[in-house]
Motif scaffolding. Structure first.
Motif: not given
Length: 394
Positions: A34-35, A44, A59, A61-62, A66, A68, A144
């Motif tokens: 996601l990164c 991010l 965790t 996220t973009n 996300q 977790e 989140l």
């Protein structure tokens, strides 16, 4: 004695967590997807680490998706840090299973009033080599993604193999045109009291039926393509019936598998009435080996540069013609065909995609047709899967 495959996290010189290194590497590899490194917000590109009861929570996220997860650990100090995903993963993969990896989370200055230590740097030691990564404040980490307060949430479980099969068998047909954003994903909805997965780009339509009953719930959600592929990637390789817990509300879908929770924003739009394009009862049927057909189409396209292939059905033979910038080619193969002779043309890429979705094992598939201009229905060895393929003008 401490295992050589243990990651030791320190905060301000004091041990705060001991983590099994292989598990940390696997979790980092998943979340790092996601990164991308191309995010407009630097945070991010980082994975948030935070101590929790009995372990460490990770965790990433973009903003649209996300992920977790938690890793069991012996924790004796509260800390948080956002570590650069790509650099961390690269360093974690450098060590061998016989190398002790030490992660030392360092704070510029401990705040006695804070409920946890926020690290500003992370020192990573692999054998005799020590690296130091800059950490970002976790306060910069986005909120989140959660179900909106008051939204009705539909909850159900589905086997991991069933969910993977449903996504993998449909997502390739999703549109990539931004102007038709409501087609940029997989439509998960209730059909005849069961869960059905559908995607289309206007040229082809893929449907996967499931045996998952939705009861009185009328589910209708468009899961974006990127999120669908991320979930499928998480499930890939798990052939068993391990359940995936699913939560779907008006704007959010959550998939919980083992120790990982994937949350995605849904597409805010209305999926079209796709059933209108499904032919009623085509009167011509061809049964053919999917693997052989795919190989022959691929060979013709490669040699001729063709983008369209013509299929001529008659008796027990199928003749395939293609012509392109590099020339023309013809090949034939056995085919169990029922109906009047018919020649129909398809986009080569869409045809191969439909063949692979219908019969990934290369076994027999079936193409049902009405005429050269009407949509064809494709089915194969995957139970509950069907595709509708629009022909091109000959």
């Amino acid at each position: 004695m401490q295992s050589d495959n243990i990651v030791q996290l320190f905060t301000s010189g004091n041990p705060s967590a001991l983590i099994e290194r292989t598990e940390l590497t696997e979790c980092t590899a998943l979340l790092a997807k996601l990164c991308s490194g191309k995010q407009s917000m630097p945070i991010l590109n980082h994975i948030r680490f935070a101590s929790e009861q009995g372990g460490v929570a990770l965790t990433a996220t973009n903003l649209d998706i996300q992920a977790e997860t938690s890793i069991a650990a012996d924790v004796d100090a509260r800390f948080s840090a956002a570590l650069p995903a790509a650099a961390l993963l690269k360093l974690m993969k450098k060590g061998t299973t016989s190398t002790t990896t030490i992660l030392e989370l360092l704070a510029d200055e401990a705040d006695p009033d804070a409920d946890r230590i926020v690290a500003s740097k992370c020192a990573i030691q692999l054998a005799s080599t020590r690296f130091v990564l800059d950490a970002m404040p976790t306060d910069d980490f986005p909120d989140l993604i959660r179900h909106a307060e008051g939204d009705k949430v539909h909850r159900f479980s589905i086997g991991s193999a069933i969910l993977w099969n449903a996504i993998d068998g449909t997502v390739d047909a999703a549109s990539t045109e931004p102007t038709r954003y409501y087609l940029n994903g997989v439509y998960i909805h209730t059909h005849n009291s069961h869960l059905r997965f559908v995607s289309t780009d206007g040229h082809r339509l893929y449907i996967q039926e499931t045996n998952i009953q939705t009861g009185k719930h009328e589910i209708g959600a468009i899961l974006p393509t990127e999120a669908a592929k991320f979930v499928a990637n998480l499930l890939d390789g798990y052939a068993g019936a391990d359940p995936v817990k699913v939560e779907i509300s008006k704007g959010v879908a959550v998939f919980i598998f083992r120790d990982v929770a994937v949350t995605a924003k849904l597409i805010d739009g209305t999926f079209p009435d796709y059933q209108r394009v499904i032919p009623a009862e085509p009167d011509k049927t061809a049964t053919i080996a999917g693997g052989d057909l795919s190989a022959r189409v691929a060979s013709l396209v490669e040699c001729t540069g063709a983008t369209t292939v013509h299929l001529k059905f008659g008796g027990e033979q199928l003749v395939i013609n293609a012509s392109g910038a590099s020339g023309a080619g013809t090949t034939g193969m056995d085919c169990d065909y029922r109906g009047e002779e018919l020649e129909i043309a398809f986009d080569a890429g869409y045809l191969r995609s439909a063949i692979e979705a219908a019969s990934p094992d290369g076994r027999n598939m079936r193409i049902r047709m009405a005429d050269a201009l009407s949509p064809a229905i494709v089915t194969g060895s995957i139970g509950g899967w069907s595709g509708v393929l629009m022909p091109t003008k000959a």
